[in-house]
Design a protein around this motif. Structure first.
Motif, mmCIF file in Angstrom:
data_model
loop_
_atom_site.group_PDB
_atom_site.id
_atom_site.type_symbol
_atom_site.label_atom_id
_atom_site.label_comp_id
_atom_site.label_asym_id
_atom_site.label_seq_id
_atom_site.Cartn_x
_atom_site.Cartn_y
_atom_site.Cartn_z
ATOM 1 N N MET C 58 70.532 -10.252 1.343
ATOM 2 C CA MET C 58 70.627 -9.395 0.153
ATOM 3 C C MET C 58 72.066 -9.309 -0.357
ATOM 4 O O MET C 58 72.307 -9.321 -1.558
ATOM 5 C CB MET C 58 70.066 -8.006 0.462
ATOM 6 N N ALA C 59 72.998 -9.220 0.577
ATOM 7 C CA ALA C 59 74.412 -9.153 0.180
ATOM 8 C C ALA C 59 74.814 -10.452 -0.518
ATOM 9 O O ALA C 59 75.498 -10.442 -1.548
ATOM 10 C CB ALA C 59 75.286 -8.889 1.394
ATOM 11 N N VAL C 60 74.347 -11.558 0.014
ATOM 12 C CA VAL C 60 74.673 -12.857 -0.583
ATOM 13 C C VAL C 60 74.045 -12.959 -1.977
ATOM 14 O O VAL C 60 74.680 -13.416 -2.934
ATOM 15 C CB VAL C 60 74.185 -14.015 0.325
ATOM 16 N N LYS C 61 72.824 -12.495 -2.082
ATOM 17 C CA LYS C 61 72.119 -12.494 -3.354
ATOM 18 C C LYS C 61 72.944 -11.734 -4.406
ATOM 19 O O LYS C 61 73.127 -12.198 -5.525
ATOM 20 C CB LYS C 61 70.782 -11.765 -3.156
ATOM 21 N N PHE C 62 73.432 -10.580 -4.001
ATOM 22 C CA PHE C 62 74.254 -9.787 -4.921
ATOM 23 C C PHE C 62 75.523 -10.547 -5.286
ATOM 24 O O PHE C 62 75.901 -10.625 -6.463
ATOM 25 C CB PHE C 62 74.602 -8.426 -4.304
ATOM 26 N N GLY C 63 76.158 -11.112 -4.273
ATOM 27 C CA GLY C 63 77.396 -11.855 -4.503
ATOM 28 C C GLY C 63 77.201 -12.978 -5.514
ATOM 29 O O GLY C 63 78.003 -13.164 -6.431
ATOM 30 N N LEU C 64 76.082 -13.699 -5.357
ATOM 31 C CA LEU C 64 75.791 -14.794 -6.294
ATOM 32 C C LEU C 64 75.584 -14.254 -7.707
ATOM 33 O O LEU C 64 76.034 -14.843 -8.685
ATOM 34 C CB LEU C 64 74.537 -15.545 -5.845
ATOM 35 N N ALA C 65 74.922 -13.109 -7.813
ATOM 36 C CA ALA C 65 74.595 -12.547 -9.117
ATOM 37 C C ALA C 65 75.827 -12.070 -9.879
ATOM 38 O O ALA C 65 75.794 -11.952 -11.096
ATOM 39 C CB ALA C 65 73.597 -11.405 -8.948
ATOM 40 N N VAL C 66 76.905 -11.760 -9.156
ATOM 41 C CA VAL C 66 78.120 -11.336 -9.858
ATOM 42 C C VAL C 66 79.186 -12.440 -9.779
ATOM 43 O O VAL C 66 80.375 -12.165 -9.898
ATOM 44 C CB VAL C 66 78.675 -9.984 -9.344
ATOM 45 N N ASN C 67 78.717 -13.652 -9.534
ATOM 46 C CA ASN C 67 79.613 -14.811 -9.478
ATOM 47 C C ASN C 67 80.777 -14.608 -8.526
ATOM 48 O O ASN C 67 81.903 -14.994 -8.819
ATOM 49 C CB ASN C 67 80.192 -15.089 -10.866
ATOM 50 N N ALA C 68 80.482 -13.975 -7.410
ATOM 51 C CA ALA C 68 81.570 -13.613 -6.504
ATOM 52 C C ALA C 68 81.850 -14.718 -5.506
ATOM 53 O O ALA C 68 81.026 -15.604 -5.268
ATOM 54 C CB ALA C 68 81.231 -12.330 -5.767
ATOM 55 N N ASN C 69 83.005 -14.594 -4.946
ATOM 56 C CA ASN C 69 83.398 -15.449 -3.842
ATOM 57 C C ASN C 69 82.694 -14.906 -2.604
ATOM 58 O O ASN C 69 82.913 -13.767 -2.211
ATOM 59 C CB ASN C 69 84.916 -15.345 -3.725
ATOM 60 N N ILE C 70 81.822 -15.702 -2.000
ATOM 61 C CA ILE C 70 81.114 -15.227 -0.804
ATOM 62 C C ILE C 70 81.834 -15.761 0.430
ATOM 63 O O ILE C 70 82.065 -16.959 0.556
ATOM 64 C CB ILE C 70 79.636 -15.658 -0.846
ATOM 65 N N ASN C 71 82.230 -14.839 1.289
ATOM 66 C CA ASN C 71 83.005 -15.241 2.467
ATOM 67 C C ASN C 71 82.084 -15.802 3.543
ATOM 68 O O ASN C 71 81.185 -15.127 4.010
ATOM 69 C CB ASN C 71 83.796 -14.052 3.009
ATOM 70 N N LEU C 72 82.336 -17.049 3.909
ATOM 71 C CA LEU C 72 81.493 -17.697 4.921
ATOM 72 C C LEU C 72 81.684 -17.023 6.275
ATOM 73 O O LEU C 72 80.814 -17.063 7.123
ATOM 74 C CB LEU C 72 81.816 -19.188 5.016
ATOM 75 N N LYS C 73 82.849 -16.388 6.435
ATOM 76 C CA LYS C 73 83.063 -15.634 7.670
ATOM 77 C C LYS C 73 83.469 -14.221 7.279
ATOM 78 O O LYS C 73 84.395 -14.032 6.500
ATOM 79 C CB LYS C 73 84.173 -16.285 8.492
#
Lengths: 95, 484, 480
Positions: C58-73
């Motif tokens: 869910m957090a990743v989903k949100f991150g994608l929706a706001v074009n965010a940088n998703i931290n792999l770690k």
């Protein structure tokens, strides 16, 4: 650390320390801190900290509910309880 | 019968030489006779033990026995055991009946072992002498004026005085190995993550590891097979297959490379212990092992780094003891703050409070980098020392403790001196490696422990070397005469 | 120089999982106290947290929706403080390395002007329990059902300048988390909570000292609280006082904010990496799987509604405020095959009013898309007039069947037979000699009198346009 600072830390840790304990605690804490300061003998500039001995990735679990209600069992250990709630002295209403 | 090891008892039960009920009664008798003097047990679970023993005998009669069915055991009072008081030797948990079972004790239960009781320890596993117990100091059976080491002191004494054939314990900075050394028993601390920590009351989460105290390495192997393995309830437990540790016990030591770190043999080490450890090393050489001198250059920093990390983690781990949901609550708190301050102030002992204070201080604003971060960097250096060493050797050998058992009250007023009792053990916890202490001789009638350190998940090799050594020596078979 | 406010918002969105973030207890709202709090949630000695995979998704989903940088770690940390509803004495949260880094949320105002608001970060953490202040012999009761409910804390950049803008941002965020199906957005139940950081400064000067306002649980309160706080700060400064950095609580009764300064010293949270949890590491494939399933997001939908259906920015903005509403609209347009603008008017007019009146959401509307489309068709083909349609709608709402059933049962079919209408009109003109005389004398406004009489005679079922035409023809004939 001075006595004042010890009191501040004791408050942060929510530990009641009486005056009798205070002096010996201050003394012990300072001795231990002096000992710990031995760490400064080594230059660790640029060394990655190691938070955990096993540098592996976290395992995750599936989103499943398996717990059943065990309230009565858990409340048996409660120092004060009523109506299924744990009781504490009145928390000052924030609003 | 009480001289017998777990594996011997397993055979005796299988041969019907004795029943589990008889065996359990025998140990319960011994506990009643000697525990008042030794204070090894906090809680005796007599009724449960007899019921479990009866069940074990029935299971055996129906052909459903495992190797460990019906063999008695004692648990350090740090493991949550459902329906049984689990105090962690603290006034704070004096009234706490665990409502759930730890993974380690559940596995032992599952194997059909019989629980004799819960053993004494330093409060919340914080100590190296078992003097920091709400239930009073535990005595060393080799000299009851001396400490048995800690924090798993009660478990070590229970095994040393044969008040249990085996006992569980935990090791955060040496809490299985040091009491093992001081009581002449075998103390095994596996690799961090080898055994689930679920239900084991936390002292320092990144250092704590469960383990066992036994007479022999063979017993340690047998028990480790039972309690090791990944646990979905502990996401820091390792997803590593559990080998059959008993299978490799008789492997030849030919060509096994054993390293002796020069930093372990310094003036801080009692000379008799030094000589004893060298003699033991020679014994292993005779069995075909090759001895090498190695170096662990950052060893001297391990104790301060360990205490910074352990105390920071403990200051947070022990915040849950607040008198709200379980445990000790002070009389008539006048408000919430008073409830917190006095419940914790009165419910926790002096050493625990000292440690919480230090840990709180080192994590507080402005000090984090100087203490916690610095200690984690040193932790890295120490781990790298070991990684390098294990490229050259298979096993590292040294003393477990710088001295033999010291007198009760000798170090209570000097916490730093007490912390230095862990000088040879804490680095292993910082690195998360497996270690074992096995009896290697005596000095003035007090046992000396030899510490063997293995690479990650190399418990099989550790147990193999220990077992081979125990095949050639009988230090582990000695027993304090007063309790014989 | 004029004053300008600088506002940043911290939103706590409860994630819509079945089980808690670190335990296998249920997260359902409204259960009996402490019946959904297990050993882990209670912080019993020896328990350990195990992270719920769904929460990470869910957090990743949100991150994608706001074009965010998703931290792999990312790293979990402990925030240490004592409070009775915080069982362990620390909250497991993310501090230095959150799972979602910098992102952007496009926010449109009713006129369709879009402003891009920066998202500083979004991190995972556990919720606390609740203190119940009803009187238990002068004691407070602690319910830990909510303890361990997963939260995504979404922190905005201080990019907002007015209370209105702050509310627009919040509404956009609220719509987004619901589109993503990661939060139910129920503000009354506390599923979507907001704290605001507010400061004022004169344009061109550095930002002022910021004040945090807590306890904002409706869009209306948020707007009022921020407006109040901006005014308060400006007045303080104009009176020569300094703004102190503090936390203030909004009181929904007085509409004021009040300092929370307690006698206790400032908190020192002593953050450090959570030793019970190893680093959270995700890979690109994990993220891609989630990206593939991402729905059309509110802003994209808003733009599409404008271009595809020719809606106004205002209408499009309203219709996309929830996925269900937008779906309802599109479905109705498709089924009725009539003018989307009229469809939009009906949904935002009659339907919304009825839903509001009965405190229902679109998902629970008794008038389905098929029913509304059926009604729109009958308006379109002139079977009924717009006026009659309103009563048909009311009947549909009341469960009397679909539009056609109601029209035929109540005989509401528009009278479009012109010979019949001509006859009625001729009679009315014949029976109103005075009015006719006045009309012919130049009182043209009497035209509506004839219309009214005709509608009355046809019980409203006549097509008004048709009535107008026939009237005009016949009156013309009389004059000549």
């Amino acid at each position: 650390m001075k006595v004042d600072e010890i009191k501040k830390i004791a408050f942060l840790a929510r530990l009641d320390v009486n005056d009798r304990e205070l002096l010996s605690l201050t003394n012990d804490v300072n001795n231990i801190l002096n000992f710990i300061n031995k760490m400064n003998e080594v230059d660790t500039h640029g060394i990655a900290p190691l938070a955990h001995p096993l540098e592996i990735n976290q395992r995750l679990r599936n989103d499943e509910v398996t717990e059943t209600n065990q309230r009565e069992l858990f409340l048996k250990n409660a120092p004060a309880q009523e109506a299924g709630l744990f009781l504490v002295p009145k928390v000052i209403e924030e609003v | 019968m009480y001289h017998k090891t777990v594996s011997e008892l397993s055979k005796a039960l299988a041969n019907k030489a004795i029943s589990s009920v008889e065996l359990t009664k025998l140990y319960l008798e011994r506990i009643k006779q000697y525990n008042p003097l030794l204070n090894a047990y906090i809680t005796l679970t007599e009724e449960l033990a007899l019921a479990q023993a009866k069940q074990a005998d029935q299971a055996r009669a129906q052909g459903q026995a495992t190797l460990l069915t019906g063999v008695p055991i004692a648990h350090k009072d740090i493991f949550c055991t459902e329906g049984i008081k689990t105090s962690c030797a603290s006034k704070m948990l004096d009234n706490f009946i665990a409502p759930y079972e730890s993974t380690l004790t559940a596995k032992i239960k599952q194997a059909g072992m019989v629980l004799l009781g819960k053993t004494n320890m330093d409060e919340f596993a914080m100590g190296s002498s078992n003097e920091n117990s709400y239930y009073g100091a535990c005595k060393n059976p080799w000299d009851i004026e001396r400490v048995p080491g800690g924090s798993s002191g009660g478990s070590a004494v229970a095994v040393a005085a044969r008040l249990a054939p085996a006992a569980t314990g935990t090791d955060t900075g040496g809490s299985l190995r040091q009491p093992g050394a001081l009581t002449g028993t075998t103390g095994l601390k596996p690799t961090y993550g080898r055994i689930s920590r679920y239900g084991m009351i936390a002292f320092a989460s990144s250092l704590d590891q469960g383990g066992i105290l036994t007479y022999t390495a063979e017993d340690a192997a047998l028990l480790l097979e039972t309690i090791a393995g990944f646990d979905p309830k502990d996401s820091t437990s390792a997803v590593e297959p559990v080998p059959s540790y008993s299978k490799n016990l008789n492997d030849s030591l030919k060509g096994v490379r054993i390293g002796l770190p020069k930093e372990y043999f310094t003036s801080q080490l009692d000379t008799t212990i030094g000589t004893t450890i060298h003699t033991a090393a020679k014994e292993l050489e005779k069995l075909g092992a090759n001895l090498h001198e190695i170096s662990l250059p950052n060893m001297g920093l391990s104790v301060p780094a360990y205490y910074v990390i352990a105390l920071a983690e403990c200051s947070s781990n022990l915040a849950r003891y607040d008198g709200v949901r379980y445990g000790y609550r002070c009389q008539d708190p006048k408000d919430l703050l008073d409830l917190y301050m006095r419940s914790r102030g009165e419910g926790l002992g002096a050493e625990v409070k000292r440690r919480i204070m230090i840990g709180t201080y080192t994590l507080s604003a402005g000090y984090y980098d100087a203490y916690y971060l610095k200690a984690q960097q040193i932790r890295r250096l120490i781990q790298e020392d070991f990684i390098k060493a294990f490229k050259e050797v298979d096993i590292i050998l040294g003393p477990t403790s710088p001295t033999t058992a010291f007198k009760i009250n000798e170090k209570v007023d000097d916490p730093v001196a007490m912390y230095l009792a862990d000088i040879y053990t804490v680095a292993i916890n910082l690195a998360g490696l497996p270690g074992i202490s096995i009896p290697a001789g005596f000095s003035n009638g007090l046992p000396i422990g030899m510490q063997l350190i293995g690479n990650y998940f190399a418990e099989a090799k550790l147990l193999n070397v220990s077992h081979q050594y125990q095949q050639q020596t009988d230090w582990h078979r000695q027993m304090p005469s007063q309790f014989n | 120089m004029t004053w300008e406010a600088v506002i940043g918002l911290e939103v706590h969105a409860q994630l819509k999982t079945k089980s808690k973030i670190f335990s296998e207890s249920a997260t359902q709202y409204g259960a009996e106290p402490n019946t959904q709090a297990n050993a882990i949630d209670l912080g019993l000695p020896g328990v350990l947290p195990v992270l719920n995979k769904e929460v990470v998704k869910m957090a990743v989903k949100f991150g994608l929706a706001v074009n965010a940088n998703i931290n792999l770690k990312s790293i979990f940390a402990r925030k240490n403080y004592f409070y009775p509803d915080l069982p362990k004495g620390y909250q497991i949260t993310q501090f230095e390395l959150p799972i979602v880094g910098k992102g952007i949320l496009a926010v449109a105002d009713p006129e369709g002007n879009v402003k891009k608001i920066g998202i500083t970060r979004a991190h995972l953490e556990e919720d606390a329990g609740k203190s119940l202040h009803e009187d238990f012999h002068g004691m407070t009761g602690i319910d830990l059902n909510r303890a361990g409910t997963p939260l995504l804390e979404i922190v905005s950049e201080p990019d907002l300048r007015t209370a209105k803008e702050a509310v627009l941002y919040l509404k956009a965020l609220h719509a987004l988390v619901r589109y993503l199906d990661i939060c139910d957005g129920n503000m009354q139940e506390g599923s979507f909570r907001c704290d605001a950081n507010v400061s004022v400064h004169k344009i061109g000067e550095p930002f002022g000292t910021r004040v945090e306002i807590k306890n904002l649980n409706s869009f209306r309160f948020i707007e009022r609280a921020i407006d109040y706080e901006i005014q308060r700060q400006i007045e303080e400064i104009e009176h020569g006082n300094k703004i102190v950095q503090e936390t203030r609580l909004y009181n929904a009764n007085t509409h004021k904010t009040k300092s929370m300064r307690s006698k206790e010293e400032a908190n020192d949270y002593r953050y450090f990496p959570e030793p019970d949890l190893l680093p959270l590491v995700i890979d690109k494939a994990f993220i891609e799987t989630i990206a593939e399933k991402l729905p059309e997001l509110p802003e994209a939908k808003r733009q599409r509604f404008i271009s595809q259906y020719g809606l106004s920015a205002y209408d499009a903005g309203n219709l996309i405020s929830s996925q269900s509403l937008a779906d309802y609209f599109e479905q109705t347009v498709k089924l009725s095959a009539t003018d989307p603008k009229i469809t939009a008017n009906w949904i935002m007019g009659e339907l919304s009013a009825a839903l509001n009146k009965h405190d229902l959401t679109i998902e629970h509307s008794p008038v389905t898309t098929t029913m509304l489309a059926g009604l729109l068709k009958r308006i379109h083909d002139h079977t009924i007039s717009g006026k009659i349609a309103k009563s048909v709608f009311e009947a549909m709402w009341a469960g009397e069947g679909d539009a056609d059933t109601i029209i035929s049962k109540q005989g509401l079919k528009q009278v479009t037979d012109s010979s019949a209408l001509e006859k009625i009109v001729a009679e009315i003109i014949a029976n109103s000699p005075e009015q006719l005389a006045d009309y012919l004398a130049g009182k043209e406004r009497l035209f509506s009198y004839f219309v009214g009489q005709t509608m009355k005679a046809t019980k409203g079922q006549a097509n008004p346009q048709q009535v107008n035409e026939i009237l005009k023809q016949q009156l013309k004939r009389v004059t000549h």
